[in-house]
Scaffold this motif. Structure first.
Motif, PDB file in Angstrom:
ATOM      1  N   LEU A 127      -2.095   2.689  -3.121  1.00  0.00           N
ATOM      2  CA  LEU A 127      -3.278   1.953  -3.748  1.00  0.00           C
ATOM      3  C   LEU A 127      -2.403   0.900  -3.565  1.00  0.00           C
ATOM      4  O   LEU A 127      -1.274  -0.013  -4.273  1.00  0.00           O
ATOM      5  CB  LEU A 127      -3.895   2.363  -5.083  1.00  0.00           C
ATOM      6  N   LYS A 128      -2.815  -0.104  -2.837  1.00  0.00           N
ATOM      7  CA  LYS A 128      -1.760  -1.234  -2.448  1.00  0.00           C
ATOM      8  C   LYS A 128      -2.642  -2.692  -3.395  1.00  0.00           C
ATOM      9  O   LYS A 128      -3.491  -2.997  -3.176  1.00  0.00           O
ATOM     10  CB  LYS A 128      -1.804  -1.505  -0.617  1.00  0.00           C
ATOM     11  N   ILE A 129      -1.799  -2.966  -4.176  1.00  0.00           N
ATOM     12  CA  ILE A 129      -2.297  -4.294  -4.452  1.00  0.00           C
ATOM     13  C   ILE A 129      -1.367  -5.319  -4.244  1.00  0.00           C
ATOM     14  O   ILE A 129      -1.995  -6.227  -5.028  1.00  0.00           O
ATOM     15  CB  ILE A 129      -2.139  -3.737  -6.327  1.00  0.00           C
ATOM     16  N   GLN A 130      -1.013  -5.354  -3.634  1.00  0.00           N
ATOM     17  CA  GLN A 130      -0.204  -6.977  -3.713  1.00  0.00           C
ATOM     18  C   GLN A 130       0.082  -7.282  -2.084  1.00  0.00           C
ATOM     19  O   GLN A 130       0.531  -5.508  -1.669  1.00  0.00           O
ATOM     20  CB  GLN A 130       1.315  -7.172  -3.922  1.00  0.00           C
ATOM     21  N   ASP A 131       0.196  -7.971  -1.330  1.00  0.00           N
ATOM     22  CA  ASP A 131       1.431  -7.481  -0.059  1.00  0.00           C
ATOM     23  C   ASP A 131       1.804  -9.268   0.642  1.00  0.00           C
ATOM     24  O   ASP A 131       1.829  -9.725  -0.387  1.00  0.00           O
ATOM     25  CB  ASP A 131      -0.193  -7.976   0.997  1.00  0.00           C
ATOM     26  N   GLY A 132       2.664  -9.331   1.250  1.00  0.00           N
ATOM     27  CA  GLY A 132       2.959 -10.457   1.163  1.00  0.00           C
ATOM     28  C   GLY A 132       4.305 -10.562   0.677  1.00  0.00           C
ATOM     29  O   GLY A 132       4.911  -9.470  -0.314  1.00  0.00           O
ATOM     30  N   CYS A 133       4.839 -11.672   0.595  1.00  0.00           N
ATOM     31  CA  CYS A 133       6.598 -11.652   0.359  1.00  0.00           C
ATOM     32  C   CYS A 133       6.506 -13.350   0.558  1.00  0.00           C
ATOM     33  O   CYS A 133       6.822 -14.103   1.584  1.00  0.00           O
ATOM     34  CB  CYS A 133       7.656 -10.878   0.938  1.00  0.00           C
TER      35      CYS A 133
END
Length: 356
Positions: A127-133
């Motif tokens: 479950l991806k709850i965040q993306d990018g940096c």
């Protein structure tokens, strides 16, 4: 109806993205197949973290086209985001699905629809709850490929966890490109600790034995409160991946990392004390520009002094757009591989000991 084959390279976030892609195709009436030779469409979800990953992506594209000349080849993912023109020049590629997100953009539709698409995919869904940096470490192309940090809303994330638990899954992996940054872009702001605190309240007692596994969290993002909560929880798997990258403070500074070796040592020691049987792993890059043999030997000695259970070891790979691409390299390819092998020997010994 089309038959769709999806090939995934790279990290857990990419795996989560591929689950969403599969669910999106399925929701539109298409069939997801495991045999590329039987597919009408082949989707390659790419990685670009190293030059080797780029080569693997191109090789898979060519191999799939040879195996199934009639299939349409769609390329997406991080490599597609930073090398769209290069991929379009490949005769095997029918379409490049570039999904670069502007610095001020909100979640993409695919990201927003992710929770609804995960329940029919695998035994331990991501479950991806965040993306990018936002970090822009000097060696890393990921911020250019994934954009700035952005988070799924807390309510949406909890709803997704609840749906997966209700569907019968006993374990899910919370993942992101920079999981420790979760919630900092939300209004009102939140964080990973606050999300985790709400999981038991949200699930109640309806899912006995439900577990959450956390993907990689940067060493400078483990607050004492987060450590204490995880140590005293009964639903978070005692498995922690904490990127190290180098065991030498001079190299850490060149890499643009935000912690010292002693801070890393303190964190690992605290986790080991509070959760004695936990598994702790680390990423390490060898042969970074400026890394001499003495720097490497300090890294090796530092790792040997830590209670780590496994390592992911990578030779430094020059990536366009990054600050380190302008640094002078100080290690040959052969020397990088030698250093990789030395650290992997340690990793193998630690894995065997942990399994025993």
């Amino acid at each position: 109806m089309k038959r769709v084959y999806i090939a995934t390279l790279g990290c857990k976030a990419n795996q989560a993205d591929s689950e969403v892609i599969a669910a999106t195709f399925a929701a539109e009436g298409h069939e997801i197949v495991e045999d590329a030779g039987a597919a009408d469409i082949c989707v390659i979800n790419t990685c670009t973290v190293t030059a080797k990953a780029d080569t693997q992506c191109r090789n898979i594209i060519r191999r799939l086209k040879r195996a199934n000349p009639a299939a349409k080849i769609y390329v997406t993912g991080c490599y597609a985001n930073v090398a769209e023109d290069e991929l379009k020049q490949m005769p095997e590629v029918d379409e490049v699905m570039n999904r670069v997100i502007a610095s001020n953009a909100k979640q993409s539709p695919m990201d927003r629809h992710a929770p609804s698409g995960l329940a029919m995919t695998k035994s331990r869904p991501q479950l991806k709850i965040q993306d990018g940096c936002n970090n822009f470490c000097t060696y890393c192309i990921v911020p250019f490929a994934r954009g700035k940090s952005r988070s799924v809303g807390t309510e949406d994330a909890l709803n997704a966890i609840g749906k997966l638990a209700s569907a019968g899954y006993h374990e899910i992996v919370l993942t992101g490109i920079h999981l420790g940054m979760y919630g900092q872009d939300l209004k009102p702001g939140s964080n990973l600790l606050e999300l985790l605190k709400n999981v038991p309240k949200f699930l109640g007692s309806c899912v006995p034995g439900f577990r959450i596994r956390l993907s990689s969290i940067e060493p400078d993002e483990w607050s004492p409160e987060l450590v204490h909560f995880i140590a005293t929880s009964n639903f978070i798997c005692p498995h922690f991946h904490i990127p190290l990258q180098s065991g030498d403070d001079e190299i850490l500074k060149l890499m643009g990392r935000k912690y010292s070796t002693e801070e890393y040592r303190s964190l690992v020691g605290t986790l080991r004390t509070l959760i004695p049987n936990c598994s702790i792993g680390a990423d390490v890059i060898v042969g970074f520009p400026g890394e001499t043999l003495a720097h490497f030997e300090r890294t090796k000695a530092f790792i040997e002094s830590l209670p780590l259970n496994y390592l992911h070891v990578f030779p430094y790979s020059k990536r366009k757009l990054t600050a380190a691409s302008k640094f002078k390299e100080t290690s040959t390819v052969a020397e990088k591989q030698r250093r990789v092998k030395e650290l992997m020997k340690i990793s193998k010994q630690r894995r065997i000991a942990f399994f025993a």
